[in-house]
Design a protein around this motif. Structure first.
Motif, PDB file in Angstrom:
ATOM      1  N   MET A   1       0.899  -1.218   0.064  1.00  0.00           N
ATOM      2  CA  MET A   1       0.048  -0.067  -0.004  1.00  0.00           C
ATOM      3  C   MET A   1       0.866   1.429  -0.047  1.00  0.00           C
ATOM      4  O   MET A   1       0.424   2.266  -0.587  1.00  0.00           O
ATOM      5  N   HIS A   2       1.879   1.210   0.647  1.00  0.00           N
ATOM      6  CA  HIS A   2       2.867   2.415   0.685  1.00  0.00           C
ATOM      7  C   HIS A   2       3.421   2.412  -0.579  1.00  0.00           C
ATOM      8  O   HIS A   2       3.455   3.974  -0.737  1.00  0.00           O
ATOM      9  N   LYS A   3       4.084   1.745  -1.198  1.00  0.00           N
ATOM     10  CA  LYS A   3       4.458   2.042  -2.722  1.00  0.00           C
ATOM     11  C   LYS A   3       3.390   2.301  -3.602  1.00  0.00           C
ATOM     12  O   LYS A   3       3.615   3.129  -4.244  1.00  0.00           O
ATOM     13  N   ASP A   4       2.053   1.856  -3.389  1.00  0.00           N
ATOM     14  CA  ASP A   4       1.120   2.552  -4.231  1.00  0.00           C
ATOM     15  C   ASP A   4       0.725   3.917  -3.937  1.00  0.00           C
ATOM     16  O   ASP A   4       0.780   4.527  -4.969  1.00  0.00           O
ATOM     17  N   VAL A   5       1.017   4.220  -2.792  1.00  0.00           N
ATOM     18  CA  VAL A   5       1.020   6.009  -2.561  1.00  0.00           C
ATOM     19  C   VAL A   5       2.135   6.318  -3.085  1.00  0.00           C
ATOM     20  O   VAL A   5       1.785   7.475  -3.915  1.00  0.00           O
ATOM     21  N   TYR A   6       3.476   5.855  -3.111  1.00  0.00           N
ATOM     22  CA  TYR A   6       4.389   6.686  -3.708  1.00  0.00           C
ATOM     23  C   TYR A   6       4.313   6.765  -5.288  1.00  0.00           C
ATOM     24  O   TYR A   6       4.392   7.824  -5.735  1.00  0.00           O
ATOM     25  N   GLU A   7       3.945   5.713  -5.790  1.00  0.00           N
ATOM     26  CA  GLU A   7       3.773   5.672  -7.390  1.00  0.00           C
ATOM     27  C   GLU A   7       2.553   6.757  -7.726  1.00  0.00           C
ATOM     28  O   GLU A   7       2.703   7.377  -8.752  1.00  0.00           O
ATOM     29  N   TYR A   8       1.452   6.771  -6.872  1.00  0.00           N
ATOM     30  CA  TYR A   8       0.528   7.839  -7.143  1.00  0.00           C
ATOM     31  C   TYR A   8       1.022   9.277  -6.898  1.00  0.00           C
ATOM     32  O   TYR A   8       0.695  10.110  -7.959  1.00  0.00           O
ATOM     33  N   LEU A   9       1.916   9.364  -6.108  1.00  0.00           N
ATOM     34  CA  LEU A   9       2.460  10.691  -5.793  1.00  0.00           C
ATOM     35  C   LEU A   9       3.333  11.056  -7.128  1.00  0.00           C
ATOM     36  O   LEU A   9       3.349  12.186  -7.759  1.00  0.00           O
ATOM     37  N   VAL A  10       3.984  10.228  -7.501  1.00  0.00           N
ATOM     38  CA  VAL A  10       4.928  10.669  -8.582  1.00  0.00           C
ATOM     39  C   VAL A  10       4.194  10.867  -9.735  1.00  0.00           C
ATOM     40  O   VAL A  10       4.660  11.583 -10.594  1.00  0.00           O
ATOM     41  N   GLU A  11       3.204   9.887 -10.174  1.00  0.00           N
ATOM     42  CA  GLU A  11       2.357  10.234 -11.244  1.00  0.00           C
ATOM     43  C   GLU A  11       1.595  11.606 -10.988  1.00  0.00           C
ATOM     44  O   GLU A  11       1.269  12.146 -12.227  1.00  0.00           O
ATOM     45  N   LYS A  21      12.886   0.505   3.357  1.00  0.00           N
ATOM     46  CA  LYS A  21      13.487   0.098   4.633  1.00  0.00           C
ATOM     47  C   LYS A  21      12.633   0.573   5.747  1.00  0.00           C
ATOM     48  O   LYS A  21      11.985  -0.177   6.528  1.00  0.00           O
ATOM     49  N   GLU A  22      12.476   1.885   5.852  1.00  0.00           N
ATOM     50  CA  GLU A  22      11.647   2.771   6.709  1.00  0.00           C
ATOM     51  C   GLU A  22      10.176   2.597   6.594  1.00  0.00           C
ATOM     52  O   GLU A  22       9.375   3.112   7.195  1.00  0.00           O
ATOM     53  N   LYS A  23       9.658   2.203   5.080  1.00  0.00           N
ATOM     54  CA  LYS A  23       8.386   2.461   4.805  1.00  0.00           C
ATOM     55  C   LYS A  23       7.835   3.756   5.042  1.00  0.00           C
ATOM     56  O   LYS A  23       6.588   3.788   5.610  1.00  0.00           O
ATOM     57  N   GLN A  24       8.585   4.629   4.511  1.00  0.00           N
ATOM     58  CA  GLN A  24       8.251   6.241   4.367  1.00  0.00           C
ATOM     59  C   GLN A  24       8.651   6.714   3.091  1.00  0.00           C
ATOM     60  O   GLN A  24       9.368   6.015   2.032  1.00  0.00           O
ATOM     61  N   GLU A  89      -5.597   9.572  -2.934  1.00  0.00           N
ATOM     62  CA  GLU A  89      -5.871  10.696  -3.042  1.00  0.00           C
ATOM     63  C   GLU A  89      -5.634  11.698  -2.034  1.00  0.00           C
ATOM     64  O   GLU A  89      -5.371  12.762  -1.701  1.00  0.00           O
ATOM     65  N   GLU A  90      -5.931  11.037  -0.614  1.00  0.00           N
ATOM     66  CA  GLU A  90      -5.702  11.825   0.456  1.00  0.00           C
ATOM     67  C   GLU A  90      -4.334  12.103   0.955  1.00  0.00           C
ATOM     68  O   GLU A  90      -3.788  12.978   1.609  1.00  0.00           O
ATOM     69  N   ALA A  91      -3.511  10.950   0.448  1.00  0.00           N
ATOM     70  CA  ALA A  91      -2.104  11.370   0.631  1.00  0.00           C
ATOM     71  C   ALA A  91      -1.721  12.583  -0.102  1.00  0.00           C
ATOM     72  O   ALA A  91      -0.796  13.238   0.265  1.00  0.00           O
ATOM     73  N   LEU A  92      -2.202  12.544  -1.354  1.00  0.00           N
ATOM     74  CA  LEU A  92      -1.590  13.671  -2.135  1.00  0.00           C
ATOM     75  C   LEU A  92      -2.261  14.993  -1.788  1.00  0.00           C
ATOM     76  O   LEU A  92      -1.653  16.052  -1.709  1.00  0.00           O
ATOM     77  N   GLU A  93      -3.402  15.007  -0.994  1.00  0.00           N
ATOM     78  CA  GLU A  93      -4.008  16.198  -0.598  1.00  0.00           C
ATOM     79  C   GLU A  93      -3.203  16.448   0.571  1.00  0.00           C
ATOM     80  O   GLU A  93      -3.065  17.825   0.770  1.00  0.00           O
TER      81      GLU A  93
END
Length: 110
Positions: A1-11, A21-24, A89-93
């Motif tokens: 799920m964290h990597k999914d958020v990362y990919e969405y932010l990049v997009e 490693k830190e899951k951040q 979307e909420e991570a982006l917000e």
């Protein structure tokens, strides 16, 4: 799920790096005055809680909505709750709110 958020932010055009490693997620915010490094951390009950965003270096900036551990206060959780189905979307917000807070603090409009 964290990597999914990362990919969405990049997009979505956010400059960031995934720290597996830190899951951040390390986020770079450029304003007219400075570049800031933020960290997005995911609380234990994420996505039922908002992601947490911490600032690495305030650069002498006075940020009124800042906890002592350098976490930015982005939501009044007494008034708004996260929607787990819209976690990306909420991570982006959250990133957008962090940038707005930094820009307002630079302009001393808070």
């Amino acid at each position: 799920m964290h990597k999914d958020v990362y990919e969405y932010l990049v997009e979505s055009g956010i400059s960031c790096e995934y720290m597996e490693k830190e899951k951040q997620i390390k986020i770079f915010i450029q304003t007219e005055g400075n570049q800031y490094e933020l960290r997005m951390k995911f609380p234990q009950y994420y996505p039922y809680e908002f992601p947490e965003i911490y600032i690495e270096d305030q650069k002498e900036l006075c940020i009124p909505h800042l906890y002592t551990d350098n976490k930015l206060c982005l939501y009044d959780t007494n008034e708004v709750l996260p929607n787990p189905e819209r976690y990306r979307e909420e991570a982006l917000e959250s990133v957008r709110r962090a940038k707005d807070l930094l820009v307002s603090s630079e302009n001393k409009k808070i």
